[in-house]
Write an enzyme that holds these catalytic residues in place. Structure first.
Site, PDB file in Angstrom:
ATOM      1  N   HIS A 133      -6.672  12.255  15.108  1.00 18.42           N
ATOM      2  CA  HIS A 133      -7.274  12.933  15.769  1.00 18.42           C
ATOM      3  C   HIS A 133      -6.187  14.497  15.358  1.00 18.42           C
ATOM      4  CE1 HIS A 133      -3.185  13.041  17.937  1.00 18.42           C
ATOM      5  NE2 HIS A 133      -3.484  11.853  18.502  1.00 18.42           N
ATOM      6  N   HIS A 142      -6.214  14.028  -1.829  1.00 23.39           N
ATOM      7  CA  HIS A 142      -6.204  12.633  -2.237  1.00 23.39           C
ATOM      8  C   HIS A 142      -6.057  11.590  -1.879  1.00 23.39           C
ATOM      9  CE1 HIS A 142      -7.814   8.789  -5.728  1.00 23.39           C
ATOM     10  NE2 HIS A 142      -8.023   8.278  -3.979  1.00 23.39           N
TER      11      HIS A 142
HETATM   12  C1  LIG Z   1       5.364   6.671  -7.560  1.00 25.33           C
HETATM   13  C2  LIG Z   1       4.303   6.662  -8.907  1.00 25.33           C
HETATM   14  C3  LIG Z   1       3.407   7.789  -8.344  1.00 25.33           C
HETATM   15  C4  LIG Z   1       5.062   6.491  -9.783  1.00 25.33           C
HETATM   16  O1  LIG Z   1       6.139   7.430  -9.876  1.00 25.33           O
HETATM   17  P1  LIG Z   1       7.241   7.242 -10.791  1.00 25.33           P
HETATM   18  O2  LIG Z   1       8.593   8.032 -10.877  1.00 25.33           O
HETATM   19  O3  LIG Z   1       6.751   8.021 -11.884  1.00 25.33           O
HETATM   20  O4  LIG Z   1       8.192   5.895 -10.876  1.00 25.33           O
HETATM   21  P2  LIG Z   1       7.749   4.545 -11.946  1.00 25.33           P
HETATM   22  O5  LIG Z   1       6.655   4.046 -12.117  1.00 25.33           O
HETATM   23  O6  LIG Z   1       8.158   5.458 -12.981  1.00 25.33           O
HETATM   24  O7  LIG Z   1       8.987   3.912 -11.432  1.00 25.33           O
HETATM   25  C5  LIG Z   1      10.667   4.323 -11.259  1.00 25.33           C
HETATM   26  C6  LIG Z   1      11.210   3.384 -10.102  1.00 25.33           C
HETATM   27  O8  LIG Z   1      10.538   3.754  -8.622  1.00 25.33           O
HETATM   28  C7  LIG Z   1      10.440   2.059  -8.236  1.00 25.33           C
HETATM   29  N1  LIG Z   1       8.527   2.821  -7.124  1.00 25.33           N
HETATM   30  C8  LIG Z   1       7.718   2.864  -8.403  1.00 25.33           C
HETATM   31  N2  LIG Z   1       6.712   3.955  -7.249  1.00 25.33           N
HETATM   32  C9  LIG Z   1       7.359   2.644  -6.108  1.00 25.33           C
HETATM   33  C10 LIG Z   1       6.186   2.771  -4.863  1.00 25.33           C
HETATM   34  N3  LIG Z   1       4.927   3.078  -5.210  1.00 25.33           N
HETATM   35  N4  LIG Z   1       7.066   2.098  -3.916  1.00 25.33           N
HETATM   36  C11 LIG Z   1       8.654   1.717  -4.120  1.00 25.33           C
HETATM   37  N5  LIG Z   1       9.403   2.029  -5.574  1.00 25.33           N
HETATM   38  C12 LIG Z   1       8.593   2.932  -6.265  1.00 25.33           C
HETATM   39  C13 LIG Z   1       9.791   1.621  -9.576  1.00 25.33           C
HETATM   40  O9  LIG Z   1       9.775  -0.090  -9.135  1.00 25.33           O
HETATM   41  C14 LIG Z   1      10.984   2.816 -10.697  1.00 25.33           C
HETATM   42  O10 LIG Z   1      12.235   1.484  -9.795  1.00 25.33           O
HETATM   43  P3  LIG Z   1      13.557   1.183 -10.911  1.00 25.33           P
HETATM   44  O11 LIG Z   1      14.037   2.223 -11.158  1.00 25.33           O
HETATM   45  O12 LIG Z   1      14.254   0.440  -9.657  1.00 25.33           O
HETATM   46  O13 LIG Z   1      12.986  -0.051 -12.242  1.00 25.33           O
HETATM   47  C15 LIG Z   1       3.302   5.073  -8.490  1.00 25.33           C
HETATM   48  O14 LIG Z   1       3.719   4.093  -8.325  1.00 25.33           O
HETATM   49  C16 LIG Z   1       2.902   4.444  -7.068  1.00 25.33           C
HETATM   50  O15 LIG Z   1       2.309   4.480  -6.008  1.00 25.33           O
HETATM   51  N6  LIG Z   1       1.409   5.383  -7.451  1.00 25.33           N
HETATM   52  C17 LIG Z   1       0.215   5.603  -6.428  1.00 25.33           C
HETATM   53  C18 LIG Z   1      -0.457   4.717  -7.402  1.00 25.33           C
HETATM   54  C19 LIG Z   1      -1.898   4.689  -6.287  1.00 25.33           C
HETATM   55  O16 LIG Z   1      -1.658   4.038  -5.577  1.00 25.33           O
HETATM   56  N7  LIG Z   1      -3.079   4.853  -6.825  1.00 25.33           N
HETATM   57  C20 LIG Z   1      -4.023   4.430  -5.980  1.00 25.33           C
HETATM   58  C21 LIG Z   1      -5.534   5.159  -6.909  1.00 25.33           C
HETATM   59  S1  LIG Z   1      -6.895   4.798  -5.372  1.00 25.33           S
END
Ligand SMILES: CC(C)(COP(=O)(O)OP(=O)(O)OC[C@H]1O[C@@H](n2cnc3c(N)ncnc32)[C@H](O)[C@@H]1OP(=O)(O)O)[C@@H](O)C(=O)NCCC(=O)NCCS
Length: 210
Positions: A133, A142
């Site tokens: 709510h 998104h």
């Molecule tokens: C957060 C996100 C946007 C990527 O961010 P990024 O800065 O490019 O992350 P990277 O892949 O380079 O990872 C960097 C660090 O963050 C950590 N990390 C990435 N995503 C994370 C998350 N969601 N939660 C916690 N830690 C995360 C990685 O493990 C990595 O840790 P490390 O440096 O200790 O190895 C991505 O991981 C994410 O969660 N995307 C959402 C995808 C999704 O839900 N899509 C739905 C489609 S319907």
């Protein structure tokens, strides 16, 4: 309703399935990836690039954007200025009568949108999302699968919340910010920021250019 779906990727497939469930006659999908042209999704042809849209305007079609990336969706909203957008709600989603949905927004199967929630234009309320709510959700937001927004939350324009994100009551996620999958937002996230974790912490600033 004669409809064209813009975007023929994985997200496009689910938007298409939603459109078919509500009984739309989907004429075509459009996508700028040549590898997809001539193929079909759920029996609907990928007719060609987005620039073909004018042909379908002449056939009196309506349009929906089926691209998960918020900045690209915003750009296409501008590019396709003047087309007639549809708002789609899957028959097995629940949207309370006092909630509002902007044009071009799609609400997927299993989502729940509770009283007085306001959702802007071209937003995505993905599979199984809960919008409680009095939430306010901006244009081009998104909310990925399984996001849960508690009461009175604000998600500002263009924000992306990854799968399973939880936001506690009354908090705000800023404009064009991202919250990583599984994050729990217990403090406001500023504009143009990337946050993740439990509790979600800001990791870095994102580019402001749209
Ligand atoms: C957060 C996100 C946007 C990527 O961010 P990024 O800065 O490019 O992350 P990277 O892949 O380079 O990872 C960097 C660090 O963050 C950590 N990390 C990435 N995503 C994370 C998350 N969601 N939660 C916690 N830690 C995360 C990685 O493990 C990595 O840790 P490390 O440096 O200790 O190895 C991505 O991981 C994410 O969660 N995307 C959402 C995808 C999704 O839900 N899509 C739905 C489609 S319907």
């Amino acid at each position: 309703m004669r409809l064209v779906v813009v975007g023929a990727g994985g997200h496009g497939k689910v938007v298409l399935a939603t459109a078919l469930e509500v009984g739309a006659e989907v004429l075509a999908l459009l996508d700028d990836d040549p590898a997809k042209w001539g193929a079909s999704l759920l029996g609907v042809p990928v007719a060609g690039p987005v620039s073909l849209f004018e042909r379908f305007v002449q056939e009196d079609a309506r349009f929906v954007l089926a691209i998960g990336e918020n900045r690209l969706r915003r750009r296409l909203t501008v590019l396709l200025d003047g087309v007639r957008w549809v708002t789609l709600v899957h028959p097995r989603a629940y949207v309370h009568a006092t909630a509002s949905l902007g044009e071009g927004t799609v609400v997927f199967a299993g989502a729940v949108v509770q009283p007085s929630a306001r959702i802007g234009r071209h937003a995505i309320v993905n599979t199984g999302v809960v919008v409680e709510h009095d939430c306010q959700v901006g244009d081009w937001v998104h909310l990925a699968s399984g996001v849960r927004l508690a009461g009175g939350v604000e998600i500002a324009e263009g924000a992306f919340l990854g799968a399973g994100v939880v936001v506690i009551p009354g908090k705000r996620v800023g404009r064009w910010s991202t919250v990583g999958a599984g994050g729990v937002v217990v403090r406001d996230v500023p504009d143009f920021s990337l946050a993740y974790g439990v509790p979600a912490k800001v990791q870095r600033r994102l580019q402001e250019e749209l």
